[in-house]
Motif scaffolding. Structure first.
Motif, PDB file in Angstrom:
ATOM      1  N   LEU A  21       0.833  -1.199   0.000  1.00  0.00           N
ATOM      2  CA  LEU A  21       0.000   0.000   0.000  1.00  0.00           C
ATOM      3  C   LEU A  21       0.872   1.253   0.000  1.00  0.00           C
ATOM      4  O   LEU A  21       0.589   2.227  -0.706  1.00  0.00           O
ATOM      5  N   ALA A  22       1.958   1.209   0.766  1.00  0.00           N
ATOM      6  CA  ALA A  22       2.870   2.349   0.828  1.00  0.00           C
ATOM      7  C   ALA A  22       3.504   2.604  -0.539  1.00  0.00           C
ATOM      8  O   ALA A  22       3.596   3.750  -0.990  1.00  0.00           O
ATOM      9  N   VAL A  23       3.913   1.532  -1.196  1.00  0.00           N
ATOM     10  CA  VAL A  23       4.537   1.696  -2.510  1.00  0.00           C
ATOM     11  C   VAL A  23       3.524   2.285  -3.500  1.00  0.00           C
ATOM     12  O   VAL A  23       3.833   3.214  -4.244  1.00  0.00           O
ATOM     13  N   VAL A  24       2.308   1.766  -3.476  1.00  0.00           N
ATOM     14  CA  VAL A  24       1.280   2.282  -4.388  1.00  0.00           C
ATOM     15  C   VAL A  24       1.018   3.755  -4.085  1.00  0.00           C
ATOM     16  O   VAL A  24       0.934   4.583  -4.989  1.00  0.00           O
ATOM     17  N   ALA A  25       0.929   4.085  -2.800  1.00  0.00           N
ATOM     18  CA  ALA A  25       0.593   5.456  -2.412  1.00  0.00           C
ATOM     19  C   ALA A  25       1.608   6.460  -2.954  1.00  0.00           C
ATOM     20  O   ALA A  25       1.237   7.525  -3.440  1.00  0.00           O
ATOM     21  N   PRO A  34      13.175  12.132   3.130  1.00  0.00           N
ATOM     22  CA  PRO A  34      14.229  12.004   4.134  1.00  0.00           C
ATOM     23  C   PRO A  34      14.750  10.568   4.275  1.00  0.00           C
ATOM     24  O   PRO A  34      15.875  10.343   4.704  1.00  0.00           O
ATOM     25  N   PHE A  35      13.920   9.599   3.911  1.00  0.00           N
ATOM     26  CA  PHE A  35      14.316   8.200   4.065  1.00  0.00           C
ATOM     27  C   PHE A  35      15.053   7.654   2.856  1.00  0.00           C
ATOM     28  O   PHE A  35      15.593   6.566   2.902  1.00  0.00           O
ATOM     29  N   LEU A  36      15.006   8.390   1.761  1.00  0.00           N
ATOM     30  CA  LEU A  36      15.467   7.809   0.506  1.00  0.00           C
ATOM     31  C   LEU A  36      16.884   8.215   0.144  1.00  0.00           C
ATOM     32  O   LEU A  36      17.323   9.316   0.473  1.00  0.00           O
ATOM     33  N   PRO A  37      17.592   7.337  -0.548  1.00  0.00           N
ATOM     34  CA  PRO A  37      18.920   7.712  -1.035  1.00  0.00           C
ATOM     35  C   PRO A  37      18.786   8.838  -2.074  1.00  0.00           C
ATOM     36  O   PRO A  37      17.775   8.950  -2.746  1.00  0.00           O
ATOM     37  N   ASP A  38      19.851   9.629  -2.179  1.00  0.00           N
ATOM     38  CA  ASP A  38      19.803  10.808  -3.038  1.00  0.00           C
ATOM     39  C   ASP A  38      19.612  10.474  -4.508  1.00  0.00           C
ATOM     40  O   ASP A  38      18.946  11.180  -5.231  1.00  0.00           O
ATOM     41  N   ASP A  39      20.239   9.376  -4.915  1.00  0.00           N
ATOM     42  CA  ASP A  39      20.275   9.106  -6.349  1.00  0.00           C
ATOM     43  C   ASP A  39      19.150   8.180  -6.780  1.00  0.00           C
ATOM     44  O   ASP A  39      19.296   7.354  -7.643  1.00  0.00           O
ATOM     45  N   LEU A  40      18.005   8.336  -6.134  1.00  0.00           N
ATOM     46  CA  LEU A  40      16.921   7.414  -6.437  1.00  0.00           C
ATOM     47  C   LEU A  40      16.419   7.566  -7.866  1.00  0.00           C
ATOM     48  O   LEU A  40      15.924   6.626  -8.467  1.00  0.00           O
ATOM     49  N   GLU A  41      16.574   8.764  -8.390  1.00  0.00           N
ATOM     50  CA  GLU A  41      16.095   8.969  -9.757  1.00  0.00           C
ATOM     51  C   GLU A  41      16.773   7.991 -10.715  1.00  0.00           C
ATOM     52  O   GLU A  41      16.124   7.324 -11.497  1.00  0.00           O
ATOM     53  N   GLU A  77       9.521 -10.507   4.730  1.00  0.00           N
ATOM     54  CA  GLU A  77       8.869 -10.070   3.511  1.00  0.00           C
ATOM     55  C   GLU A  77       9.920  -9.859   2.433  1.00  0.00           C
ATOM     56  O   GLU A  77      10.153  -8.745   2.002  1.00  0.00           O
ATOM     57  N   GLY A  78      10.571 -10.908   2.047  1.00  0.00           N
ATOM     58  CA  GLY A  78      11.518 -10.777   0.958  1.00  0.00           C
ATOM     59  C   GLY A  78      12.934 -10.520   1.422  1.00  0.00           C
ATOM     60  O   GLY A  78      13.205 -10.350   2.608  1.00  0.00           O
ATOM     61  N   PRO A  79      13.870 -10.501   0.480  1.00  0.00           N
ATOM     62  CA  PRO A  79      15.303 -10.428   0.792  1.00  0.00           C
ATOM     63  C   PRO A  79      15.703  -9.125   1.480  1.00  0.00           C
ATOM     64  O   PRO A  79      16.558  -9.126   2.369  1.00  0.00           O
ATOM     65  N   PHE A  80      15.085  -8.024   1.092  1.00  0.00           N
ATOM     66  CA  PHE A  80      15.469  -6.749   1.704  1.00  0.00           C
ATOM     67  C   PHE A  80      15.042  -6.712   3.162  1.00  0.00           C
ATOM     68  O   PHE A  80      15.761  -6.236   4.031  1.00  0.00           O
ATOM     69  N   LEU A  98      17.866   0.759   0.987  1.00  0.00           N
ATOM     70  CA  LEU A  98      17.426   2.004   1.617  1.00  0.00           C
ATOM     71  C   LEU A  98      16.023   2.375   1.155  1.00  0.00           C
ATOM     72  O   LEU A  98      15.197   2.845   1.931  1.00  0.00           O
ATOM     73  N   GLN A  99      15.785   2.135  -0.114  1.00  0.00           N
ATOM     74  CA  GLN A  99      14.460   2.419  -0.641  1.00  0.00           C
ATOM     75  C   GLN A  99      13.416   1.571   0.072  1.00  0.00           C
ATOM     76  O   GLN A  99      12.391   2.061   0.534  1.00  0.00           O
ATOM     77  N   TYR A 100      13.718   0.279   0.178  1.00  0.00           N
ATOM     78  CA  TYR A 100      12.777  -0.612   0.838  1.00  0.00           C
ATOM     79  C   TYR A 100      12.567  -0.179   2.285  1.00  0.00           C
ATOM     80  O   TYR A 100      11.444  -0.167   2.795  1.00  0.00           O
TER      81      TYR A 100
END
Lengths: 194, 302, 194
Positions: A103-107, A175-182, B45-48, B134-136
């Motif tokens: 749900l978080a990913v979809v949101a 704030p939680f994400l790495p900088d180079d996520l793009e 819930e998976g490898p991460f 980190l994304q996960y």
């Protein structure tokens, strides 16, 4: 409580809004209310916030809130215990960790395909997505042009369940994400999964 | 760099390799009780999720060092759970495991010995793994915010009360906008399931690389070359996924005695020699490719 | 208004009653309320009258009244005009696709529970069902013996809107269905939900 605070009077506008809000069964946007009472939206919004704050300050058992793009009455959480016995639909089943994560990913990624959501979690999420659709928290939103894969987005009911006014109110993810996520996005797009 | 991977495999009983263990027959003798340390971490819930769990268990930050410290536990977890998993789950875990092992291997190597191209690939794989981890983690944290909000919100009930009759009567007539025939047509569509219930999950996710196909490629090449290093054999792979598929294909071929392995030192170059039949059809099961398991099962391990 | 009258504080009992009254959809006797809040009926009745008087004194848009032995919120008569306008103009006249589909399920499966209808559509349809009831197209028809779930059926108004004399005139579904759906019927019937 209000006994010693000079309370703001219930104006005619406020009372009219209270009357309308008493008959609605889904959130009603301030713009629609403004049309009916024939007053500027700003005035109406100010009146709605005023009512809401007064209800809270007075410690009333109900609360007026803006959720999912509209205003409606809610019971105050302190009285959940007594209210539950009267609410027919009963308790929502708790979501699993898998469902919450999907749900978080979809949101935050909407519209998003199941493959993309699976890639983020490193777990197949087909079954979980179906559950979320069945619960009315997520809905189909067309297909990805290149692959034809179904895309998913959150629903108004999702906003209601989380008590959010709109998607902009989702907590900030950056704030939680790495900088180079793009750039990461690009790679995962190609690979579909890791 | 795949030397270490093979070593890890051969040091323990080879049938316990996770993908092979996915066979129903192999479940009994699998590595759950194979001694050593046990991983008391359930329901990941998976490898991460597993990686984060292990790192948190050791109270570490997410660094390369901590990744290498939890690599063994990660592998142990796969080995313990392999039998219960389907191919799809296993492959997600295996891909991460492959990267972890590469990273750990690279840390053990004197850095000067690593060739440029591989070095670069490894750095990319590492960065990608970090980024995804980190994304996960970010989504996981937000998911717990969601859980909190849902719980909080479930204590507030919206007013959903039918209108007083005197107002309900005033509601304008409903416009259905369709006639009886259209209505019936729509009903039929609603009652017809969108996808037949029997088919579902299995073929929705097609593996990007097919083990049997990779085996054909390898056999073709080895029949010509006779002998080659693993590095040469995977030089043309499109991505990690294909490298792993090709590695699994080699293990399958090893099982049917189509190839032999040679490795001078534990971390040395892996040489593959063709020992199979030059004419006969290659016998590689399709149990990696998501088909119904159990048709071409042969437990005649070497 | 209340600005200069020292107002009686909203006690906890009053707030609890306000919360309950906000979610009930039919008048509730004071005795039942007393049971739920675990207070003597006299106290509860006094609190209800107190609230009612305060709402009137404050000139609120809603009113708490005892009608036919039960308590319930009503809109205040003075604001009936604006509420009527809202009801006439504000609401959508056309049914949404979701509502039409749910209506179709009810029409061909009546009497049917919300859970069953949700299962058929693969989407939660609680909210939609309420709309259909509100719109007079669907009505409650008792409860399922095993589960106690409410059952729904279509109304005469539904027939009228579709231009039919009675339910027998609903077109046969079979020409539109795939051949093997009979057996499918059985399975979905048993499962009710996934």
């Amino acid at each position: 409580m209000s006994a010693d605070v000079p309370e703001e009077p219930v104006t005619d506008l406020r009372a009219a809004l209270e009357a309308i809000l008493m008959v609605i069964d889904e959130p009603v946007p301030a713009t629609m209310l403004a049309q009916v009472v024939e007053r500027p939206v700003d005035d109406v919004e100010r009146a709605l916030w005023g009512l809401s704050e007064a209800y809270t300050a007075d410690g009333r058992g109900f609360d007026l809130r803006e959720v999912a793009g509209g205003w409606r009455y809610y019971t105050r959480d302190a009285y959940a215990g007594v209210v539950e016995r009267f609410v027919r639909d009963g308790q929502e089943v708790k979501l699993t960790q898998a469902a919450l994560e999907t749900l978080a990913v979809v949101a935050y990624r909407q519209p998003v395909s199941r493959a993309r959501a699976s890639a983020v979690r490193g777990v197949n999420c087909d079954g979980v997505m179906r559950t979320l659709v069945l619960r009315g928290l997520v809905e189909e939103a067309g297909a990805e042009p290149e692959t034809g894969a179904h895309l998913y987005r959150t629903t108004g009911y999702f906003l209601e369940r989380l008590g959010l006014r709109d998607l902009d109110e989702l907590p900030d993810l950056s704030p939680f994400l790495p900088d180079d996520l793009e750039s990461l996005e690009e790679t995962t797009g190609d690979q579909t999964r890791f | 760099m795949f030397g270490l991977r093979l070593e890890t495999v051969t040091d323990t009983a080879s049938p316990d390799l996770p993908p092979t263990a996915a066979e129903p027959g192999a479940a009994g003798d699998s590595g759950a009780g194979s001694g050593g340390f046990e991983v008391h971490l359930d329901n990941f819930e998976g490898p991460f999720d597993l990686l984060l769990g292990l790192i948190a268990k050791h109270k570490l930050d997410i660094t390369e060092v901590s990744l290498s410290r939890v690599t063994d536990e990660f592998i142990a977890y796969i080995k313990a759970n392999g039998p219960a998993w389907d191919l799809d789950q296993t492959s997600h875990f295996l891909l991460v495991a492959a990267t972890l092992l590469d990273l750990k291997a690279a840390r053990l190597l004197p850095s000067a010995e690593v060739e440029d191209e591989e070095d670069l690939a490894l750095l990319e794989a590492r960065d990608l793994l970090f980024a995804r981890l980190l994304q996960y983690k970010a989504y996981k944290e937000v998911a717990s915010v969601f859980a909190g909000r849902l719980a909080e919100e479930s204590r507030r009930f919206p007013r959903i009360v039918p209108m007083e009759p005197k107002f309900a009567e005033l509601l304008p007539d409903v416009l259905l906008g369709i006639g009886p025939d259209q209505f019936a047509r729509m009903a039929a569509r609603v009652f017809t399931p969108r996808e037949p219930p029997a088919v579902e999950v299995t073929h929705i996710h097609q593996p990007l690389a097919n083990v049997r196909e990779q085996a054909e490629i390898l056999a073709d090449r080895l029949r010509g070359l006779g002998r080659a290093t693993f590095r040469v054999l995977v030089a043309d792979c499109a991505g990690n996924y294909e490298v792993v598929a090709r590695f699994l294909a080699l293990l399958e071929m090893y099982r049917t005695a189509a190839v032999a392995f040679e490795q001078d030192a534990p971390l040395g170059e892996l040489h593959v020699t063709w020992t199979g039949d030059d004419e006969a059809e290659l016998d590689v099961g399709d149990d990696y490719d998501g088909g119904p398991a159990g048709e071409t099962k042969e437990d005649d391990d070497t």
